[in-house]
Design an enzyme around this catalytic site. Sequence first.
Site, PDB file in Angstrom:
ATOM      1  N   LYS A 187      52.765  -9.342  63.120  1.00  0.00           N
ATOM      2  CA  LYS A 187      54.117  -9.656  63.079  1.00  0.00           C
ATOM      3  C   LYS A 187      54.689  -9.004  61.773  1.00  0.00           C
ATOM      4  O   LYS A 187      53.921  -8.846  60.730  1.00  0.00           O
ATOM      5  CB  LYS A 187      54.123 -11.174  62.849  1.00  0.00           C
ATOM      6  CG  LYS A 187      55.473 -11.691  63.510  1.00  0.00           C
ATOM      7  CD  LYS A 187      55.388 -11.804  65.107  1.00  0.00           C
ATOM      8  CE  LYS A 187      56.673 -12.429  65.756  1.00  0.00           C
ATOM      9  NZ  LYS A 187      56.366 -12.471  67.221  1.00  0.00           N
ATOM     10  N   ALA A 229      59.807 -20.795  72.819  1.00  0.00           N
ATOM     11  CA  ALA A 229      59.987 -20.662  71.470  1.00  0.00           C
ATOM     12  C   ALA A 229      58.725 -20.606  70.597  1.00  0.00           C
ATOM     13  O   ALA A 229      57.911 -21.521  71.126  1.00  0.00           O
ATOM     14  CB  ALA A 229      60.786 -21.701  70.943  1.00  0.00           C
TER      15      ALA A 229
END
Length: 343
Positions: free
Chosen positions: A80, A254
């Site tokens: 990430k 989410a």
Amino acid sequence: MTITASPGFDQHESVAFHHDPASGLRAFVAVHRKRHGRGCGGIRYRVYANEQAAVDDVLRLSAAMTRKAVLAEVPAGGAKTCILADPSRGKTVELLKAMGRVVESYHGSYVCAPDVGITADDLTVIRGVTAHVVGVGTPSGPYTARGTFRGIETMAAWKLGRDSLDGVRVVVQGAGSVGAGLAHLLTSAGAVVTIADLDADRANAVAAEIGAEVVDAGAILEREADILAPCALGGILTRDTVERLKVQAVVGAANNQLADAAAGTALAVRGIAFAPDFVVSAGGLIAGEYELTGFDEAAVHDHIDRIGGTLRQILELSASAGISETAAAERIVSERLAAADGH
């Protein structure tokens, strides 16, 4: 606080801070684990309170990407990027090119994709600098929505005893590409959808298209329904917010919906079933893998549709072992990783 002392640190392979003074880029890149030579994960661009908040975010998100890839049977590990946005300078072409150079410096061991704050147009700029990018030609939102939809189908059967979504009440938090796509799929399946977004105009536009009801973003977690589908930013489920929920299950895309372990405990105490977000939100990752290896729409859909079966396996293990759904998912991940490592 050091990186290794952060609660999100999970034996990450690398965590690096990248700074380009000319463009103003300040970003943390975390590679949690490389599998088959690479870690995959999106680039997030947002304002953070401080650098530690960005570190915590990138550590948790990258670790979740490994779990997501393993459970989705994608041959990659998790990674990430979290860019610390500076509103005074903005998201310029120069900043995006600098980010592209960072990705290129990993020589393919990090493959990037879109995330919060990064659009397909932004990725096009980044792709002009590095080839290690997915999500430009195949936007991830619709595929993530499809996987979440399959998760909701599975949860409705498991928790509600329903063999279809006809009449099932679903509250969708977020009207972006994933939330809007999910709302369309749910409505087409006969579900009764309520939607909310911090951008009220966006929520109203989606609702007008599908005939859904709109509620204020601040009241969405207290809306009575069968299933809550969080499809915006993470961390919304805390011990306090869980106490206000009026649903039987939570299934959303989410990332990192549970703010902490106490939130998961609160869900269990209240008997609210939870679909780990790193299970049901894997559609975009799956599509990105096919973009790398040869895109086939039918094959992508077939692969994404297996998410429902994976969630069913997790729910069954959770029930039989008397552990949380998240713990059950993590047990399966550990077993698969150990098997792959020959342990």
